[in-house]
Write a protein that holds these residues in place. Sequence first.
Motif, PDB file in Angstrom:
ATOM      1  N   GLY A  17       0.797  -1.348  -0.049  1.00 27.94           N
ATOM      2  CA  GLY A  17      -0.010   0.020  -0.161  1.00 27.94           C
ATOM      3  C   GLY A  17       0.734   1.435   0.072  1.00 27.94           C
ATOM      4  O   GLY A  17       0.280   2.386  -0.124  1.00 27.94           O
ATOM      5  N   GLY A  18       2.247   1.066   0.291  1.00 29.12           N
ATOM      6  CA  GLY A  18       2.997   2.319   0.134  1.00 29.12           C
ATOM      7  C   GLY A  18       4.417   1.904   0.111  1.00 29.12           C
ATOM      8  O   GLY A  18       4.642   0.541   0.275  1.00 29.12           O
ATOM      9  N   MET A  19       5.455   2.661   0.204  1.00 22.69           N
ATOM     10  CA  MET A  19       6.739   2.238   0.201  1.00 22.69           C
ATOM     11  C   MET A  19       7.117   1.322   1.500  1.00 22.69           C
ATOM     12  O   MET A  19       8.158   0.447   1.308  1.00 22.69           O
ATOM     13  CB  MET A  19       7.621   3.426   0.309  1.00 22.69           C
ATOM     14  CG  MET A  19       8.971   3.186  -0.279  1.00 22.69           C
ATOM     15  SD  MET A  19       9.130   2.342  -1.947  1.00 22.69           S
ATOM     16  CE  MET A  19       9.025   3.910  -3.018  1.00 22.69           C
ATOM     17  N   PRO A  20       6.770   1.584   2.981  1.00 21.09           N
ATOM     18  CA  PRO A  20       6.961   0.931   4.038  1.00 21.09           C
ATOM     19  C   PRO A  20       6.577  -0.860   3.656  1.00 21.09           C
ATOM     20  O   PRO A  20       7.440  -1.377   4.022  1.00 21.09           O
ATOM     21  CB  PRO A  20       6.434   1.178   5.193  1.00 21.09           C
ATOM     22  CG  PRO A  20       6.295   2.881   4.705  1.00 21.09           C
ATOM     23  CD  PRO A  20       6.095   2.907   3.337  1.00 21.09           C
ATOM     24  N   GLN A  21       5.493  -0.763   3.050  1.00 20.40           N
ATOM     25  CA  GLN A  21       4.985  -2.367   2.887  1.00 20.40           C
ATOM     26  C   GLN A  21       5.945  -2.712   1.519  1.00 20.40           C
ATOM     27  O   GLN A  21       6.018  -3.999   1.554  1.00 20.40           O
ATOM     28  CB  GLN A  21       3.375  -2.082   2.563  1.00 20.40           C
ATOM     29  CG  GLN A  21       2.690  -1.795   3.616  1.00 20.40           C
ATOM     30  CD  GLN A  21       2.476  -0.204   3.776  1.00 20.40           C
ATOM     31  OE1 GLN A  21       2.880   0.557   2.801  1.00 20.40           O
ATOM     32  NE2 GLN A  21       1.820   0.314   4.945  1.00 20.40           N
ATOM     33  N   LEU A  22       6.001  -2.092   0.694  1.00 22.13           N
ATOM     34  CA  LEU A  22       7.012  -2.513  -0.574  1.00 22.13           C
ATOM     35  C   LEU A  22       8.406  -2.975   0.053  1.00 22.13           C
ATOM     36  O   LEU A  22       8.658  -4.094  -0.126  1.00 22.13           O
ATOM     37  CB  LEU A  22       7.134  -1.471  -1.377  1.00 22.13           C
ATOM     38  CG  LEU A  22       7.930  -2.099  -2.858  1.00 22.13           C
ATOM     39  CD1 LEU A  22       7.083  -1.524  -4.022  1.00 22.13           C
ATOM     40  CD2 LEU A  22       9.159  -1.291  -2.910  1.00 22.13           C
ATOM     41  N   ASP A  23       8.850  -2.159   0.810  1.00 21.72           N
ATOM     42  CA  ASP A  23      10.221  -2.645   1.594  1.00 21.72           C
ATOM     43  C   ASP A  23      10.129  -3.979   2.147  1.00 21.72           C
ATOM     44  O   ASP A  23      11.103  -4.982   1.967  1.00 21.72           O
ATOM     45  CB  ASP A  23      10.836  -1.459   2.284  1.00 21.72           C
ATOM     46  CG  ASP A  23      11.126  -0.160   1.498  1.00 21.72           C
ATOM     47  OD1 ASP A  23      11.675  -0.408   0.404  1.00 21.72           O
ATOM     48  OD2 ASP A  23      11.266   0.738   2.060  1.00 21.72           O
TER      49      ASP A  23
END
Length: 191
Positions: A17-23
Amino acid sequence: MSATTSPRKPELLAPAGGMPQLDAALHAGADAIYFGLDQGFNARVRSIGFRREQLPEVMHKLHAQWVRGFLTLNTLIFDHELAQLESYIRYAAQSGVDALIVQDIGVAQLAQATAPQLPLHASTQMSITDSEGAHWAHQLGMRRVVLGRELSINEIAEISRSVPIETEVFVHGALCVSYSGQCFSSEAWGG
């Protein structure tokens, strides 16, 4: 199976859902990640999403780690949205998106006309729960079908055996109150 062949490893696909979740998904070893843009056209609109201009950066980050990125365009589209959607599809193709996950047949046709090299996946919102539905998606040009979450392992196996299309299933996640991919009752009751 002979000694020279081995079973194909299932792809581990995770949402972001955003960069933290992607990471986090990258760190956990995802093979592919699906996500939406914050400007809509996706059923993940309540997640933060990525800004359109972040798309090249996101795809570069994924590809640098040999991870594929799938953009969700899995809502129904109105006529007045077609021009904006067409620009999204062109931008997704230019940004290196590996596939579009779609629900609307019109979106699939527009994507095939706009970016024919961009693979299409039939979203769970298409409510495909049998071989006939998977065959129909294959005829539409889909490379993969995301099957309904309520199917048994035997039903999934039968569809996978009988139709020459990749199948994807959820192994974790919510099942809508009424029917997988058609969350109208859940939306009405829970907001």
